[in-house]
Design a protein around this motif. Structure first.
Motif, PDB file in Angstrom:
ATOM      1  N   LEU A 425       0.849  -1.185   0.000  1.00 39.56           N
ATOM      2  CA  LEU A 425       0.000   0.000   0.000  1.00 39.56           C
ATOM      3  C   LEU A 425       0.884   1.234   0.000  1.00 39.56           C
ATOM      4  O   LEU A 425       1.790   1.349   0.838  1.00 39.56           O
ATOM      5  CB  LEU A 425      -0.881   0.007   1.247  1.00 39.56           C
ATOM      6  N   PRO A 426       0.675   2.178  -0.925  1.00 38.26           N
ATOM      7  CA  PRO A 426       1.458   3.414  -0.874  1.00 38.26           C
ATOM      8  C   PRO A 426       1.178   4.174   0.418  1.00 38.26           C
ATOM      9  O   PRO A 426       0.107   4.063   1.014  1.00 38.26           O
ATOM     10  CB  PRO A 426       0.949   4.207  -2.094  1.00 38.26           C
ATOM     11  N   ALA A 427       2.148   4.941   0.864  1.00 41.41           N
ATOM     12  CA  ALA A 427       1.970   5.750   2.070  1.00 41.41           C
ATOM     13  C   ALA A 427       0.827   6.733   1.859  1.00 41.41           C
ATOM     14  O   ALA A 427       0.731   7.378   0.809  1.00 41.41           O
ATOM     15  CB  ALA A 427       3.251   6.494   2.396  1.00 41.41           C
ATOM     16  N   ARG A 428      -0.054   6.837   2.850  1.00 40.53           N
ATOM     17  CA  ARG A 428      -1.203   7.732   2.767  1.00 40.53           C
ATOM     18  C   ARG A 428      -0.993   9.007   3.587  1.00 40.53           C
ATOM     19  O   ARG A 428      -1.810   9.921   3.523  1.00 40.53           O
ATOM     20  CB  ARG A 428      -2.464   7.029   3.262  1.00 40.53           C
ATOM     21  N   PHE A 429       0.058   9.037   4.386  1.00 35.41           N
ATOM     22  CA  PHE A 429       0.346  10.240   5.168  1.00 35.41           C
ATOM     23  C   PHE A 429       1.831  10.253   5.487  1.00 35.41           C
ATOM     24  O   PHE A 429       2.538   9.244   5.328  1.00 35.41           O
ATOM     25  CB  PHE A 429      -0.488  10.271   6.453  1.00 35.41           C
ATOM     26  N   ASN A 430       2.324  11.393   5.924  1.00 37.96           N
ATOM     27  CA  ASN A 430       3.736  11.535   6.268  1.00 37.96           C
ATOM     28  C   ASN A 430       3.974  10.927   7.643  1.00 37.96           C
ATOM     29  O   ASN A 430       3.602  11.504   8.666  1.00 37.96           O
ATOM     30  CB  ASN A 430       4.124  13.014   6.259  1.00 37.96           C
ATOM     31  N   ALA A 431       4.581   9.749   7.670  1.00 36.99           N
ATOM     32  CA  ALA A 431       4.802   9.037   8.933  1.00 36.99           C
ATOM     33  C   ALA A 431       6.144   9.374   9.566  1.00 36.99           C
ATOM     34  O   ALA A 431       6.418   8.952  10.694  1.00 36.99           O
ATOM     35  CB  ALA A 431       4.719   7.530   8.704  1.00 36.99           C
ATOM     36  N   THR A 432       6.984  10.137   8.869  1.00 41.72           N
ATOM     37  CA  THR A 432       8.322  10.408   9.399  1.00 41.72           C
ATOM     38  C   THR A 432       8.296  11.304  10.628  1.00 41.72           C
ATOM     39  O   THR A 432       9.269  11.349  11.383  1.00 41.72           O
ATOM     40  CB  THR A 432       9.202  11.059   8.320  1.00 41.72           C
ATOM     41  N   THR A 433       7.191  12.006  10.823  1.00 44.11           N
ATOM     42  CA  THR A 433       7.113  12.946  11.944  1.00 44.11           C
ATOM     43  C   THR A 433       6.664  12.282  13.244  1.00 44.11           C
ATOM     44  O   THR A 433       6.641  12.928  14.289  1.00 44.11           O
ATOM     45  CB  THR A 433       6.118  14.072  11.615  1.00 44.11           C
ATOM     46  N   HIS A 434       6.307  10.987  13.201  1.00 50.28           N
ATOM     47  CA  HIS A 434       5.737  10.328  14.366  1.00 50.28           C
ATOM     48  C   HIS A 434       6.566   9.121  14.798  1.00 50.28           C
ATOM     49  O   HIS A 434       7.364   8.576  14.024  1.00 50.28           O
ATOM     50  CB  HIS A 434       4.298   9.894  14.080  1.00 50.28           C
ATOM     51  N   VAL A 435       6.348   8.700  16.009  1.00 46.13           N
ATOM     52  CA  VAL A 435       7.025   7.555  16.584  1.00 46.13           C
ATOM     53  C   VAL A 435       5.985   6.673  17.281  1.00 46.13           C
ATOM     54  O   VAL A 435       4.968   7.168  17.771  1.00 46.13           O
ATOM     55  CB  VAL A 435       8.113   8.003  17.589  1.00 46.13           C
ATOM     56  N   VAL A 436       6.234   5.352  17.293  1.00 52.72           N
ATOM     57  CA  VAL A 436       5.350   4.400  17.972  1.00 52.72           C
ATOM     58  C   VAL A 436       6.030   3.916  19.252  1.00 52.72           C
ATOM     59  O   VAL A 436       7.192   3.507  19.236  1.00 52.72           O
ATOM     60  CB  VAL A 436       5.036   3.191  17.075  1.00 52.72           C
ATOM     61  N   GLU A 437       5.277   3.938  20.339  1.00 54.11           N
ATOM     62  CA  GLU A 437       5.792   3.467  21.626  1.00 54.11           C
ATOM     63  C   GLU A 437       4.761   2.533  22.262  1.00 54.11           C
ATOM     64  O   GLU A 437       3.560   2.678  22.031  1.00 54.11           O
ATOM     65  CB  GLU A 437       6.062   4.647  22.570  1.00 54.11           C
ATOM     66  N   GLN A 438       5.243   1.584  23.050  1.00 54.80           N
ATOM     67  CA  GLN A 438       4.362   0.699  23.803  1.00 54.80           C
ATOM     68  C   GLN A 438       4.647   0.869  25.286  1.00 54.80           C
ATOM     69  O   GLN A 438       5.791   0.781  25.724  1.00 54.80           O
ATOM     70  CB  GLN A 438       4.547  -0.768  23.390  1.00 54.80           C
ATOM     71  N   PHE A 439       3.601   1.128  26.054  1.00 59.08           N
ATOM     72  CA  PHE A 439       3.721   1.324  27.499  1.00 59.08           C
ATOM     73  C   PHE A 439       2.770   0.373  28.213  1.00 59.08           C
ATOM     74  O   PHE A 439       1.965  -0.323  27.593  1.00 59.08           O
ATOM     75  CB  PHE A 439       3.381   2.764  27.890  1.00 59.08           C
ATOM     76  N   GLU A 440       2.839   0.380  29.542  1.00 63.55           N
ATOM     77  CA  GLU A 440       1.903  -0.353  30.376  1.00 63.55           C
ATOM     78  C   GLU A 440       1.374   0.562  31.471  1.00 63.55           C
ATOM     79  O   GLU A 440       2.117   1.379  32.010  1.00 63.55           O
ATOM     80  CB  GLU A 440       2.564  -1.573  31.023  1.00 63.55           C
ATOM     81  N   ALA A 441       0.095   0.401  31.765  1.00 66.23           N
ATOM     82  CA  ALA A 441      -0.527   1.127  32.877  1.00 66.23           C
ATOM     83  C   ALA A 441      -0.944   0.099  33.929  1.00 66.23           C
ATOM     84  O   ALA A 441      -1.238  -1.053  33.608  1.00 66.23           O
ATOM     85  CB  ALA A 441      -1.739   1.909  32.393  1.00 66.23           C
ATOM     86  N   THR A 442      -0.967   0.528  35.169  1.00 68.65           N
ATOM     87  CA  THR A 442      -1.367  -0.363  36.261  1.00 68.65           C
ATOM     88  C   THR A 442      -2.832  -0.140  36.578  1.00 68.65           C
ATOM     89  O   THR A 442      -3.240   0.967  36.937  1.00 68.65           O
ATOM     90  CB  THR A 442      -0.519  -0.107  37.517  1.00 68.65           C
ATOM     91  N   SER A 443      -3.641  -1.206  36.435  1.00 67.17           N
ATOM     92  CA  SER A 443      -5.074  -1.105  36.665  1.00 67.17           C
ATOM     93  C   SER A 443      -5.405  -1.214  38.153  1.00 67.17           C
ATOM     94  O   SER A 443      -4.525  -1.356  39.006  1.00 67.17           O
ATOM     95  CB  SER A 443      -5.798  -2.182  35.866  1.00 67.17           C
TER      96      SER A 443
END
Length: 705
Positions: A425-443
């Motif tokens: 799939l061609p890129a649909r938006f400029n993704a270079t400006t963002h970063v993905v992170e995974q965190f955890e929250a305590t319920s």
């Protein structure tokens, strides 16, 4: 990612709305008359007020055009369906807003510009018949896969009509099988025989409007002459359906499943003598397919020495005896889950998630048991099964991530050749400006609950980033990463952040993750979501004045609860095609089928809990500073029904609280009658979020007048 801006998660199989008995203590029962003149007049007035605000915002047209361009782009990946050596695909674009079914050769499909042959054009069919037909899939007779039952829905409802289609001639079969509109399922036995579950007349639907009688339908004979094969019971939650499985070695299994509850029930298999034998398997064990004479299962319950969440198999000849001992194929650990499984000619193909990160695996039977092989695909992304067939070991899988456009891989499940990246799939938006992170929250009970954040790379951690957050939290449905094309273009490119929460109730970590939040334990699901909201604020990613949330269907219930329980955490709340009246949900549309998830008002303890969390019943007239919600639904939703959303909005109006309400007239539960409707719903919702979280035009609260 299974949660997008539009709610497409399914609560159930096809249903039809039913009328609930009047409740003198509920002043808005009249809004439950789904297609009544008075409720529809009320809807029209509400729509005018909401559209006047949102569509007047200058951002609306930009959002709409961008969403429409993504939905109708002709350089999307045409997702394959393998049928007798050909590749079939259902496609929508600007020239075909309702879509058309088409076919090409495997060789042509592998090229950059496949040569397609049109099989069925729904826009033309709708024009010719004066109905708005919506595609609901096709079920083809194996092994030839020439004749198919095409499922069509008028306006997007779950109730469907089946028509027999000939893939060789590209036409409906003259005087072929045609099953009128109903909640129904059909399985091919042979060219002249179907096993059909449908509305056969009075007394053949469950209390939740599912068919529970299976009959044998013969070609050329009227439905009135169909022979009954199996009968469930009116009290069953999800009805009874037939399934016919084949493998490439000529083995066949005819099965009937009676779903006493939403999550499982009795299974029967037909022996060589034509008699049905009940299988001694857990209620939540389900067939995957036949491979090399082995019948494969997944199980959500423990099964002998197998833990819940496993893949298992047994020889078909043993299964047909009713009692058998399964062999373990794959047993996940506490942080893994089997998200999907199917069969190829020689293997079981599965996508397995490990801490919500995908892997594709094959399991091949041999003299010493099953051999597991991990396919060498890009890591730390989401993997989904796109297409497989019992006649070949060639299969297709997709690999995707929040910022990584989806790629389609062709794989040899038998492992003779390496996976090949076929289409991207061609890129649909400029993704270079963002970063993905995974965190955890305590319920609230100390459980660590993971979530993903997609945010601007250079955004200051001072709580200033406009953020939208979503989750589903129910029915064992997992939310996994996926390329957020529309979210990326309409929201991320404008400086926003996006959060996907993997709360309990879903299947991200297997059955235990789901079971932890069922029935009266459901408050844990809502605590998980709120804990993630607080964690986002503690990390200074956003703040309560910049944080919006959305969810649909069961996720709409989640949003309604968050609106009531945590009004200070959110500035914006979008509630999509929701359940909101949890005291009467069993009496509205398909509600009675979900008792195994939510509980029942007929059980005192469960009724008390439902009253405690029911969004419709827990709005306070005064003393609470609620955010202004945006509630949307569709008139054609015959699954959850628009009744919940209408009543919730009416209660807010009665209390003088600000809200926006919109009800689209088509599209069913998923709001997908055509690409224009999808773009409209996306644009309206994003305009609301922009007003609330980014400021500008129309950010004032709507009047309740």
């Amino acid at each position: 990612m299974r949660a997008f801006l539009l709610a497409t998660s399914l609560l159930a199989a096809p249903v039809m709305a039913q009328t609930a008995p009047a409740n003198p203590n509920d002043p808005y029962v009249w809004l439950e008359d789904k297609d009544g003149a008075k409720p529809l007049a009320w809807v029209e007035q509400e729509n005018k007020r909401t559209l006047a605000r949102l569509q007047a915002d200058p951002r609306y047209q930009s959002f709409y055009q961008e969403a429409l361009a993504i939905a109708s782009a002709k350089d999307r990946i045409p997702m394959p369906s393998q049928r007798n050596g050909r590749i079939l695909n259902f496609w929508r674009d600007a020239d075909h807003p309702q879509g058309y079914w088409r076919a090409t050769t495997a060789e042509s499909y592998a090229t950059a510009n496949p040569q397609w042959t049109t099989l069925l054009d729904l826009d033309q069919l709708s024009k010719a018949e004066g109905k708005k037909w919506v595609w609901k899939g096709a079920n083809c007779l194996q092994p030839e896969e020439r004749y198919c039952l095409v499922a069509l829905s008028e306006g997007g409802e779950d109730a469907i009509e089946y028509r027999e289609f000939d893939l060789q001639t590209g036409q409906f079969v003259p005087n072929g099988f045609r099953l009128p509109t109903s909640k129904q399922g059909a399985a091919w036995v042979d060219k002249d025989t179907l096993l059909v579950s449908r509305d056969w007349g009075p007394g053949t639907l469950t209390d939740s409007s599912y068919p529970f009688v299976v009959k044998e339908v013969k070609r050329g004979r009227p439905l009135e002459q169909a022979r009954e094969i199996f009968r469930g019971d009116k009290t069953d939650q999800l009805g009874t359906y037939a399934e016919v499985l084949h493998d490439a070695d000529g083995n066949r299994a005819v099965l009937i499943e009676r779903r006493q509850t939403f999550f499982g029930g009795d299974k029967h298999i037909m022996g060589s003598d034509g008699k049905l034998v009940k299988l001694d398997v857990p209620n939540r064990a389900f067939t995957v397919g036949l491979v090399k004479g082995q019948l494969a299962f997944t199980t959500q319950d423990p099964w002998g020495s197998l833990p819940a969440g496993s893949i298992a198999a047994a020889p078909l000849a043993e299964v047909q005896k009713g009692r058998f001992t399964p062999t373990v194929v794959f047993a996940p650990n506490s942080r893994q889950s089997v998200d999907g499984a199917t069969v190829t000619r020689s293997t079981i193909l599965a996508n397995v998630y490990d801490n919500v990160r995908g892997r594709a695996m094959t399991f091949t039977p041999g003299p010493n048991g099953w051999t597991a092989t991990r396919l060498q695909l890009p890591d730390n992304l989401a993997v989904d099964l796109a297409s497989a067939t019992e006649d070949s070991d060639t299969a297709f899988v997709t690999v995707t991530g929040f910022l990584d456009p989806t790629t389609l891989w062709q794989v040899d499940a038998f492992g003779r050749t390496a996976p090949k990246s076929l289409k991207s799939l061609p890129a649909r938006f400029n993704a270079t400006t963002h970063v993905v992170e995974q965190f955890e929250a305590t319920s609230s009970d100390g459980t660590k609950v993971p979530y993903f954040v997609v945010r601007p790379r250079n955004a200051p951690l001072n709580g200033s980033t406009p953020t939208i957050m979503t989750a589903y939290g129910g029915f064992n449905i997992s939310n996994t990463p996926s390329y957020a094309a529309t979210v990326g273009k309409l929201w991320l490119e404008r400086g926003g952040a996006y959060v996907l929460a993997n709360i309990r109730g879903g299947g991200e970590f297997g059955p235990a993750w789901h079971n932890a939040g069922r029935k009266t334990k459901r408050q844990l699901i809502y605590d998980d979501f709120a804990a993630i909201g607080r964690d986002l604020i503690a990390r200074k990613i956003t703040n309560p004045q910049k944080l919006g949330i959305y969810g649909g269907s069961n996720g709409g219930l989640l949003m309604g609860v968050q609106f009531n329980q945590q009004p200070d955490l959110w500035k914006a709340v979008t509630i999509q095609v929701p359940l909101l009246d949890m005291v009467r949900y069993e009496q509205i549309a398909a509600g009675a089928s979900w008792v195994d998830e939510y509980g029942s008002v007929s059980v005192p303890e469960e009724r008390a809990f439902l009253q405690k969390i029911s969004p419709y019943h827990n709005i306070k007239r005064s003393g609470v500073n609620y955010p202004e919600p945006y509630i949307w639904t569709t008139t054609k939703d015959d699954r959850v029904g628009p009744q919940h959303a209408r009543k919730f909005a009416a209660r807010l109006k009665e209390y003088g609280l600000p809200y926006l309400f919109y009800e689209d007239t088509a599209g069913g539960h998923s709001g997908d009658a055509d690409i224009e409707q999808g773009a409209r719903l996306q644009a309206l919702q994003m305009t609301y979020f922009a007003q609330k979280l980014m400021g500008g035009a129309g950010q004032q609260s709507a009047s309740t007048d």
